[in-house]
Scaffold this active site. Structure first.
Site, PDB file in Angstrom:
ATOM      1  N   SER A  15       0.828  -1.217   0.000  1.00 26.47           N
ATOM      2  CA  SER A  15       0.000   0.000   0.000  1.00 26.47           C
ATOM      3  C   SER A  15       0.860   1.265   0.000  1.00 26.47           C
ATOM      4  CB  SER A  15      -0.895   0.007   1.237  1.00 26.47           C
ATOM      5  OG  SER A  15      -1.630  -1.187   1.319  1.00 26.47           O
ATOM      6  N   CYS A  43      -1.761  -6.085   2.545  1.00 24.10           N
ATOM      7  CA  CYS A  43      -3.172  -5.685   2.608  1.00 24.10           C
ATOM      8  C   CYS A  43      -3.999  -6.389   1.540  1.00 24.10           C
ATOM      9  CB  CYS A  43      -3.276  -4.168   2.460  1.00 24.10           C
ATOM     10  SG  CYS A  43      -4.959  -3.593   2.271  1.00 24.10           S
ATOM     11  N   CYS A  48      -5.815  -7.188   4.953  1.00 26.92           N
ATOM     12  CA  CYS A  48      -7.126  -6.535   5.062  1.00 26.92           C
ATOM     13  C   CYS A  48      -8.192  -7.073   4.102  1.00 26.92           C
ATOM     14  CB  CYS A  48      -6.988  -5.036   4.790  1.00 26.92           C
ATOM     15  SG  CYS A  48      -5.456  -4.310   5.354  1.00 26.92           S
ATOM     16  N   LYS A  51      -9.018 -10.915   4.355  1.00 28.19           N
ATOM     17  CA  LYS A  51      -9.549 -11.089   5.713  1.00 28.19           C
ATOM     18  C   LYS A  51     -11.001 -10.630   5.790  1.00 28.19           C
ATOM     19  CE  LYS A  51      -9.712  -7.897   8.207  1.00 28.19           C
ATOM     20  NZ  LYS A  51      -8.580  -7.322   8.909  1.00 28.19           N
ATOM     21  N   ALA A 115      14.955  -6.974  -4.677  1.00 30.27           N
ATOM     22  CA  ALA A 115      15.899  -5.860  -4.802  1.00 30.27           C
ATOM     23  C   ALA A 115      16.853  -5.879  -3.608  1.00 30.27           C
ATOM     24  CB  ALA A 115      15.128  -4.543  -4.826  1.00 30.27           C
ATOM     25  N   TYR A 177      -5.133  -8.009  16.988  1.00 30.91           N
ATOM     26  CA  TYR A 177      -6.070  -7.900  15.866  1.00 30.91           C
ATOM     27  C   TYR A 177      -6.284  -9.243  15.167  1.00 30.91           C
ATOM     28  CZ  TYR A 177      -5.657  -2.722  15.419  1.00 30.91           C
ATOM     29  OH  TYR A 177      -5.701  -1.371  15.602  1.00 30.91           O
ATOM     30  N   ILE A 178      -5.165  -9.841  14.749  1.00 28.57           N
ATOM     31  CA  ILE A 178      -5.276 -11.006  13.868  1.00 28.57           C
ATOM     32  C   ILE A 178      -5.906 -12.183  14.608  1.00 28.57           C
ATOM     33  CG2 ILE A 178      -3.953 -12.664  12.475  1.00 28.57           C
ATOM     34  CD1 ILE A 178      -2.067 -10.392  11.723  1.00 28.57           C
ATOM     35  N   GLU A 181      -9.696 -11.564  15.038  1.00 30.07           N
ATOM     36  CA  GLU A 181     -10.394 -11.567  13.746  1.00 30.07           C
ATOM     37  C   GLU A 181     -10.520 -13.003  13.213  1.00 30.07           C
ATOM     38  OE1 GLU A 181      -8.270  -8.724  11.321  1.00 30.07           O
ATOM     39  OE2 GLU A 181      -9.471  -7.056  12.090  1.00 30.07           O
ATOM     40  N   ARG A 204      -4.793  -5.784  24.368  1.00 29.18           N
ATOM     41  CA  ARG A 204      -4.153  -5.021  25.444  1.00 29.18           C
ATOM     42  C   ARG A 204      -4.244  -3.505  25.256  1.00 29.18           C
ATOM     43  NH1 ARG A 204       1.454  -4.158  26.405  1.00 29.18           N
ATOM     44  NH2 ARG A 204       2.004  -5.542  24.675  1.00 29.18           N
ATOM     45  N   HIS A 436     -32.782   8.003  13.250  1.00 25.58           N
ATOM     46  CA  HIS A 436     -33.559   6.965  13.919  1.00 25.58           C
ATOM     47  C   HIS A 436     -34.217   6.034  12.916  1.00 25.58           C
ATOM     48  CE1 HIS A 436     -35.594   5.273  17.345  1.00 25.58           C
ATOM     49  NE2 HIS A 436     -36.751   5.342  16.697  1.00 25.58           N
ATOM     50  N   GLU A 441     -27.109   6.440  16.423  1.00 29.23           N
ATOM     51  CA  GLU A 441     -27.747   7.585  17.090  1.00 29.23           C
ATOM     52  C   GLU A 441     -27.447   7.592  18.588  1.00 29.23           C
ATOM     53  OE1 GLU A 441     -32.093   7.638  17.443  1.00 29.23           O
ATOM     54  OE2 GLU A 441     -32.117   5.494  17.022  1.00 29.23           O
TER      55      GLU A 441
HETATM   56  P1  NDP Z   1      -0.652  -7.552  17.567  1.00 30.13           P
HETATM   57  O1  NDP Z   1       0.598  -6.842  17.891  1.00 30.13           O
HETATM   58  O2  NDP Z   1      -1.904  -6.795  17.419  1.00 30.13           O
HETATM   59  O3  NDP Z   1      -0.893  -8.698  18.628  1.00 30.13           O
HETATM   60  C1  NDP Z   1       0.071  -9.655  18.916  1.00 30.13           C
HETATM   61  C2  NDP Z   1      -0.470 -10.513  20.030  1.00 30.13           C
HETATM   62  O4  NDP Z   1       0.407 -11.603  20.251  1.00 30.13           O
HETATM   63  C3  NDP Z   1      -0.592  -9.769  21.338  1.00 30.13           C
HETATM   64  O5  NDP Z   1      -1.757 -10.205  21.978  1.00 30.13           O
HETATM   65  C4  NDP Z   1       0.649 -10.202  22.096  1.00 30.13           C
HETATM   66  O6  NDP Z   1       0.480 -10.210  23.476  1.00 30.13           O
HETATM   67  C5  NDP Z   1       0.824 -11.607  21.609  1.00 30.13           C
HETATM   68  N1  NDP Z   1       2.211 -12.071  21.651  1.00 30.13           N
HETATM   69  C6  NDP Z   1       3.296 -11.430  21.160  1.00 30.13           C
HETATM   70  N2  NDP Z   1       4.397 -12.184  21.355  1.00 30.13           N
HETATM   71  C7  NDP Z   1       4.007 -13.308  21.977  1.00 30.13           C
HETATM   72  C8  NDP Z   1       4.675 -14.463  22.441  1.00 30.13           C
HETATM   73  N3  NDP Z   1       5.992 -14.615  22.299  1.00 30.13           N
HETATM   74  N4  NDP Z   1       3.959 -15.424  23.054  1.00 30.13           N
HETATM   75  C9  NDP Z   1       2.618 -15.298  23.203  1.00 30.13           C
HETATM   76  N5  NDP Z   1       1.921 -14.237  22.769  1.00 30.13           N
HETATM   77  C10 NDP Z   1       2.607 -13.238  22.157  1.00 30.13           C
HETATM   78  O7  NDP Z   1      -0.277  -8.371  16.260  1.00 30.13           O
HETATM   79  P2  NDP Z   1      -1.137  -9.062  15.154  1.00 30.13           P
HETATM   80  O8  NDP Z   1      -0.246 -10.118  14.633  1.00 30.13           O
HETATM   81  O9  NDP Z   1      -2.488  -9.429  15.632  1.00 30.13           O
HETATM   82  O10 NDP Z   1      -1.287  -7.914  14.088  1.00 30.13           O
HETATM   83  C11 NDP Z   1      -0.159  -7.161  13.655  1.00 30.13           C
HETATM   84  C12 NDP Z   1      -0.560  -5.759  13.339  1.00 30.13           C
HETATM   85  O11 NDP Z   1      -1.212  -5.737  12.089  1.00 30.13           O
HETATM   86  C13 NDP Z   1      -1.557  -5.161  14.320  1.00 30.13           C
HETATM   87  O12 NDP Z   1      -0.923  -4.580  15.415  1.00 30.13           O
HETATM   88  C14 NDP Z   1      -2.261  -4.149  13.484  1.00 30.13           C
HETATM   89  O13 NDP Z   1      -1.560  -2.946  13.538  1.00 30.13           O
HETATM   90  C15 NDP Z   1      -2.200  -4.734  12.094  1.00 30.13           C
HETATM   91  N6  NDP Z   1      -3.514  -5.333  11.755  1.00 30.13           N
HETATM   92  C16 NDP Z   1      -4.565  -4.506  11.579  1.00 30.13           C
HETATM   93  C17 NDP Z   1      -5.797  -5.003  11.295  1.00 30.13           C
HETATM   94  C18 NDP Z   1      -6.950  -4.075  11.146  1.00 30.13           C
HETATM   95  O14 NDP Z   1      -6.731  -2.886  10.914  1.00 30.13           O
HETATM   96  N7  NDP Z   1      -8.184  -4.544  11.301  1.00 30.13           N
HETATM   97  C19 NDP Z   1      -6.042  -6.438  11.126  1.00 30.13           C
HETATM   98  C20 NDP Z   1      -4.865  -7.230  11.361  1.00 30.13           C
HETATM   99  C21 NDP Z   1      -3.652  -6.681  11.654  1.00 30.13           C
HETATM  100  P3  NDP Z   1       0.648  -8.894  24.389  1.00 30.13           P
HETATM  101  O15 NDP Z   1      -0.541  -8.042  24.125  1.00 30.13           O
HETATM  102  O16 NDP Z   1       0.683  -9.468  25.756  1.00 30.13           O
HETATM  103  O17 NDP Z   1       1.929  -8.268  23.977  1.00 30.13           O
END
Ligand code: NDP
Length: 455
Positions: A15, A43, A48, A51, A115, A177-178, A181, A204, A436, A441
């Protein structure tokens, strides 16, 4: 400039890379791009877009069940996973062509292949060596898996888009997020779904009321939520199923394990050792507010810089970059109040501060909270609820956080984000006439602040 083959060479056509290449070319720059995988990056191909298509797919079963309350007798339903994947692939292929066409129409020269930097001005792609005055690294990120015994059995979200068949059971690791979802997607498609998160409560960085609400809603959909559960090892059994063992010894048997535990900047094998581009410990390229790395003619933006990993952020960064470097207008990215949606079911939409952040920033905040059963579910039989929350700085009356959990939260929050950017006050919300009957609303009819547990 004329000594170089190109004014700008963009590595990675996701993107951010595509937008930067096109805009710089429109400003008159001689631009080249390189990509070794697919047009459109994460994406379009493994993020995105597919998904969201899978989220739509997963909802039909629920919709069908709910239709009965509205008088529909629809009979039994069959779901065909290979057909969904095939149709998704066709659509992604169409988008790949559109991206390619956009670059061609902008006069961008595209190189297929990996590259690698030879030095600060020369790039090798296959057997071709080209030079550029400026280089932009927009290579994005890649999913990570934990370094645990049996990690080779884990799949990532990239793989989930191409599964040959649906498993009967899935264990999803992570609480971002992932993870949420895909939990909604697989559960909606009839897969017995378990989500394991290492902390007390997932999501978190989101508002606590949102986190609790999503927990309750996923629970209603029979998604097993294992909190305080960090997988220590995975082993495969003779019948090809897997056993995941948590750190405290508890075990889960499953057919597939999806690691959704974060993404890392894609900086490997780019030739960065040949230039002075400094990285953070996690590999993210360090940039200044003009996207300039520590090598003065090399720039980076998007997920590879690990600022805010969102497609629209990369696109906006690309526009700032193009305008500053080739458009003659100094332009800085504004990272304040970036709205985001999580397409779990129901969706989360959010912009601004969480209640905890607002309380640490302002001495006095007012909280408005509404939890309700959406009109649709009065007949559908679903017990799904919606949540809306406004956080207001009491002194200025400015709304500093808006959060929603519910159908179409992402759609609704986009408009709210404009209001927050404009510095909207609660008084303006109160003077706005609602539409409404809608869920939205509710945002303009919340009059009474609540006494929050955190207050
Ligand atoms: P995130 O950073 O959102 O979440 C990672 C999760 O994995 C957290 O819950 C984290 O825990 C946990 N984690 C990390 N390391 C470990 C480990 N070693 N052992 C166990 N658990 C672990 O990453 P995602 O992969 O879900 O997504 C990546 C990014 O992509 C997102 O942050 C977002 O910015 C983007 N995204 C956006 C979407 C959207 O706009 N709808 C959809 C999908 C992705 P803890 O919280 O405790 O650190």
């Amino acid at each position: 400039m004329a000594d170089f083959d190109f004014d700008l060479f963009v590595i990675g056509v996701g993107s951010g890379g595509v937008r930067a290449a096109r805009m710089c070319a429109q400003y008159g720059a001689r631009v080249a791009t390189a990509e070794e995988k697919y047009m459109g990056g994460t994406c379009v191909n493994v993020g995105c877009i597919p998904k969201k298509l899978f989220v739509y797919a997963s909802h039909y079963h629920e919709d069908q069940n709910e239709a009965a309350g509205y008088g529909w007798e629809l009979g039994s339903a069959e779901f065909n996973w290979p057909r969904l994947v095939e149709n998704k692939d066709k659509e992604i292929n169409r988008l790949n062509q559109i991206y390619k066409g956009m670059l061609d129409q902008s006069g961008v020269t595209h190189f297929e292949g990996r590259a690698r930097l030879i030095d600060a001005h020369r790039i090798q792609v296959g057997d071709q060596l080209v030079s550029a005055d400026k280089i932009l690294i927009a290579t994005g990120g890649r999913p990570t898996v934990q370094d645990i015994p049996g990690q080779e059995h884990l799949i990532t979200s990239d793989d989930a888009f191409y599964l040959k068949s649906l498993p009967r059971r899935i264990l999803i690791l992570g609480g971002g997020y992932i993870a949420v979802e895909f939990a909604g997607i697989f559960a909606g498609l009839g897969v017995e779904t378990t989500l394991a998160y290492r902390g007390e409560l997932f999501l978190r960085h989101f508002d606590d009321d949102v986190r609790r609400m999503v927990r309750d809603e996923l629970d209603k959909k029979n998604i097993k939520l294992h909190f305080q559960s960090c997988v220590a090892s995975v082993s495969q059994q003779l019948d090809a199923t897997f056993v995941a063992t948590y750190e405290d010894g508890r075990q889960v048997e499953t057919d597939l394990i999806l690691a959704a535990t974060g993404r890392r900047p894609a900086v490997a094998d780019l030739g960065l050792d040949k230039v002075k581009v400094a990285l953070r410990d996690n590999g993210a390229i360090i940039i200044d507010d003009q996207f300039r790395t520590s090598e003065s003619n090399i720039f980076a933006l998007g997920d590879v810089t690990d600022r805010v990993q969102l497609t629209p952020v990369a696109i906006k960064e690309a526009m700032c970059f193009a305008s500053s470097q080739f458009g003659g207008v100094d332009s800085k990215m504004d990272y304040e109040d970036i709205a985001t949606a999580v397409f779990c079911q129901p969706n989360i939409g959010t912009v601004g501060l969480t209640e905890a952040e607002a309380r640490s920033k302002f001495s006095d905040v007012r909280i408005y909270l509404s939890k309700f059963r959406p009109l649709k579910h009065t007949l559908s039989g679903s017990s799904e609820q919606s949540l809306m929350k406004l956080i207001v700085d009491n002194e200025s009356d400015i709304v500093v956080g808006i959060h929603m959990v519910g159908a179409d939260a992402g759609e609704i929050i986009q408009g709210m984000a404009i209001a927050i950017k404009a510095g909207v006050t609660k008084t303006v919300f109160d003077s706005t006439v609602g539409i409404h009957p809608t869920a939205a609303e509710e945002f303009v009819t919340m009059r009474q602040p609540v006494v929050s547990a955190a207050g």
